[in-house]
Scaffold this active site. Sequence first.
Site, PDB file in Angstrom:
ATOM      1  CG  HIS A  84      42.210  16.471  25.500  1.00 37.67           C
ATOM      2  ND1 HIS A  84      43.366  16.486  24.751  1.00 37.67           N
ATOM      3  CD2 HIS A  84      42.526  17.093  26.663  1.00 37.67           C
ATOM      4  CE1 HIS A  84      44.330  17.085  25.421  1.00 37.67           C
ATOM      5  NE2 HIS A  84      43.855  17.473  26.588  1.00 37.67           N
ATOM      6  CG  ASP A 226      43.496  15.865  21.233  1.00 33.71           C
ATOM      7  OD1 ASP A 226      42.426  16.485  21.254  1.00 33.71           O
ATOM      8  OD2 ASP A 226      44.024  15.383  22.260  1.00 33.71           O
ATOM      9  CB  SER A 654      45.842  20.291  26.532  1.00 37.48           C
ATOM     10  OG  SER A 654      46.416  19.040  26.728  1.00 37.48           O
TER      11      SER A 654
HETATM   12  N1  ARG Z   1      47.036  12.868  28.584  1.00 38.70           N
HETATM   13  C1  ARG Z   1      46.500  14.052  27.989  1.00 38.70           C
HETATM   14  C2  ARG Z   1      46.466  15.211  28.990  1.00 38.70           C
HETATM   15  O1  ARG Z   1      46.277  15.233  30.074  1.00 38.70           O
HETATM   16  C3  ARG Z   1      45.216  13.873  27.252  1.00 38.70           C
HETATM   17  C4  ARG Z   1      44.012  13.492  28.059  1.00 38.70           C
HETATM   18  C5  ARG Z   1      42.761  13.232  27.267  1.00 38.70           C
HETATM   19  N2  ARG Z   1      42.763  11.941  26.596  1.00 38.70           N
HETATM   20  C6  ARG Z   1      42.369  10.772  27.199  1.00 38.70           C
HETATM   21  N3  ARG Z   1      42.407   9.643  26.512  1.00 38.70           N
HETATM   22  N4  ARG Z   1      41.940  10.715  28.418  1.00 38.70           N
HETATM   23  O2  ARG Z   1      46.151  15.344  29.992  1.00 38.70           O
HETATM   24  N1  ASP Z   2      47.246  16.441  28.048  1.00 35.90           N
HETATM   25  C1  ASP Z   2      47.703  17.535  28.903  1.00 35.90           C
HETATM   26  C2  ASP Z   2      46.639  18.626  28.988  1.00 35.90           C
HETATM   27  O1  ASP Z   2      45.472  18.331  28.876  1.00 35.90           O
HETATM   28  C3  ASP Z   2      49.029  18.043  28.480  1.00 35.90           C
HETATM   29  C4  ASP Z   2      50.140  17.377  29.229  1.00 35.90           C
HETATM   30  O2  ASP Z   2      49.926  16.938  30.366  1.00 35.90           O
HETATM   31  O3  ASP Z   2      51.249  17.331  28.694  1.00 35.90           O
HETATM   32  O4  ASP Z   2      46.908  19.761  29.292  1.00 35.90           O
END
Ligand code: ARG
Ligand code: ASP
Length: 720
Positions: A84, A226, A654
């Site tokens: 991502h 990922d 991330s």
């Molecule tokens: N929640 C994770 C992080 O902020 C991954 C985000 C990307 N994945 C998604 N399905 N949007 O930010």
């Molecule tokens: N998914 C998040 C990122 O993109 C990580 C988190 O919020 O724990 O940095």
Amino acid sequence: MRKLVLSVAVALLSSSLFADEGMWVLPLLKQQKFAEMQALGLKLGDLEVYNAEGPSLKDAVVRFGGGCTGEIISPDGLVLTNHHCGYGSIQRHSTLEHDYLTDGFWAMSRAEELPNPGLTVTFIDKIEDVTDYVMEALGKISDPNSVEFLSATYLNGLAKEKVGEAFLRENPGTEVEIKAFYGGNKYYMFTKKIYSDVRLVGAPPSSIGKFGADTDNWMWPRHTGDFSIFRVYADANGNPAPYSESNVPLRPKRWLKLSLAGVEEDDFAMIMGFPGRTNKYYTSWEVAERRDIDNAVRINIRNLRQEAMLEEMLKDPQVRIQYASKYASSTNAYKNAIGSNWAIRKRDFERVKAEEQQRLIAWSNKMCEPAYPEALLSLEKIVNDRKDLRFRSWMLDEALVRGIEFSKVPTDIEPLCQALSGKDKASRAESLAAFEQAYKRFADKDYAPAVDKKIAKVMLKEYRRLVAPESAPAYFSVIDSQFKGDVDAFVDYLFDTSIYGSQANFERFKKRPSVKALREDPMILFAQSVKDERKALAKALADFDAGYAIAHRTYVKGLLAMHGELASFPDANSTLRLTYGQVRGYSPRDCDFYGHQTTLDGVMEKEDSTNWEFVVPARLKELYKAGDFGPYQMPSGKMPVAFCATTHTTGGNSGSPVLNGNGELIGINFDRNWEGVGGDIQYLPEYQRSIIVDIRYVLFVIDKYAGAGYLLNEMELVKE
Ligand code: ARG
Ligand code: ASP
């Protein structure tokens, strides 16, 4: 009796810092936490983790692009990060013929690696405490209301002065930055080396790299691979240089070894990376504000918007593709806000913070330090006084600016108006062409006017229900004066009559362009009015922001004085930090228990060929059936996919390397569970988990799935 002792110990612990809480600044790590880390299982000496004088583990950790972390894993500059995080780059190289998002991408030789203009990888060469230097400069500012102490422009100016222009000239790609910590009570300077030739080496298909997509986002148990792989290139001297065919792979100072040994429950784990933003030093009033305004508005508005969007996406496969990424980014922050409010309520953060304030007041009274209680009074008043403005600002941002796409139509019509008023044919044609370009950038391949129209009706109705007419953008008055309050009719009118309402409208305008049409265009007036209101709100809030910054700094100073400087850690601010903890599952609710490790069995259990989020590629199924996991399987014979740990991470972490006690790479951080996101405000030992893709799964996908095992030749794999 033992139970009693235990619960007393737990209570004592919970009144200060939880064991795994903390995003530690590297120069203080040795004094603050090193002994505890070693007791938990770290086998390295402090200088191996961070050494101000020479190479250490931290030199293998990079900031990837603007918002992620990455790690160097080979002497030839290979970088690992999340899928991502590489998503934008992978998408930009994708076409219908070469759909790397769907099918994955693997450079089978260095010549096939793909350049990504704009993408950077940043190394942190040096970290210095410059508090005294900055405080001295700030002391010369006479205005008591100055907020230069937080201004990036001001601080980076000081940084440049400190190192001198000559230093920057002699070191191409090097930049210096001074960042405020603890709300401006401490300052560190970072000397950074920024590489701008970063090439895409490999990415799994989205059905692995984004497996589970939005449904599984912020969720554990997780089964996503990922990750993506890039390579840093430099000029012949190893210095940063823009993309050039003659550039060569970077020879980095440090790279990480990769461990095939895997993890067990309670194993030590540490993560280095660039956490973006946390709010540990919120007061109780800010917690309530976040819950009742920021999060509440976001949850309400996005829920409505996503419902409307999803309806259209399910009806039309074309729309589904166009809006997939918009939907994903909308739900990402939406789910986070839900988790945040859940934690604020369930764990009573308001009370937790109020108790901390009470402790500070009592201590200040004893120490005759009136400034700290006064700062608290200011914060309470500011939060109270800005309520209405803040609500309006969040409503405007969520419902109108983010919610309605046509609030971002190009409004800069002056150049074209002038050209149209003049006689010069060439400049008319030129301006018109530029105008059309701007329109095409807005109405790109992912824009569906019918969807925007439908969502706008929903957004506007909710906005008008909650925001008084006199507090809305000025142009909205026509909804009542000309459409008798009928929002649907108003929105239909915008699309029917605006130049931007449809391709046909735009073509008609192009044939007979006129200044009158531009000046009276209702969508342009709408968009301009939203922009004006946003500016006005920002200006009105700026006064509060300054007062807030000053009071917040004093409050945090008080907490540091009360607890002792070494007892705490500063809020995240996109600088390099280390967090450590243990590999461990959790219990989200009574009688429900999650383990720490997921496996490929779980991928197969979730498989659903009728749902794009849970499609499993045929090749992965074959490998699973054959049990062909090579050296990457667990002793049980299962294939590991992801694990979770008690480490304290947030957005920006991330892509961060997850390291074992020997400092070897065991996984890549990519998410948190939604029950744990409240940890941005208050760490939640029993709920908060970092979600990490197991390095063995990464290697399995590269080697067995993609047949790109040649990449492993440049890595150092550790078996035991
Ligand atoms: N929640 C994770 C992080 O902020 C991954 C985000 C990307 N994945 C998604 N399905 N949007 O930010
Ligand atoms: N998914 C998040 C990122 O993109 C990580 C988190 O919020 O724990 O940095």
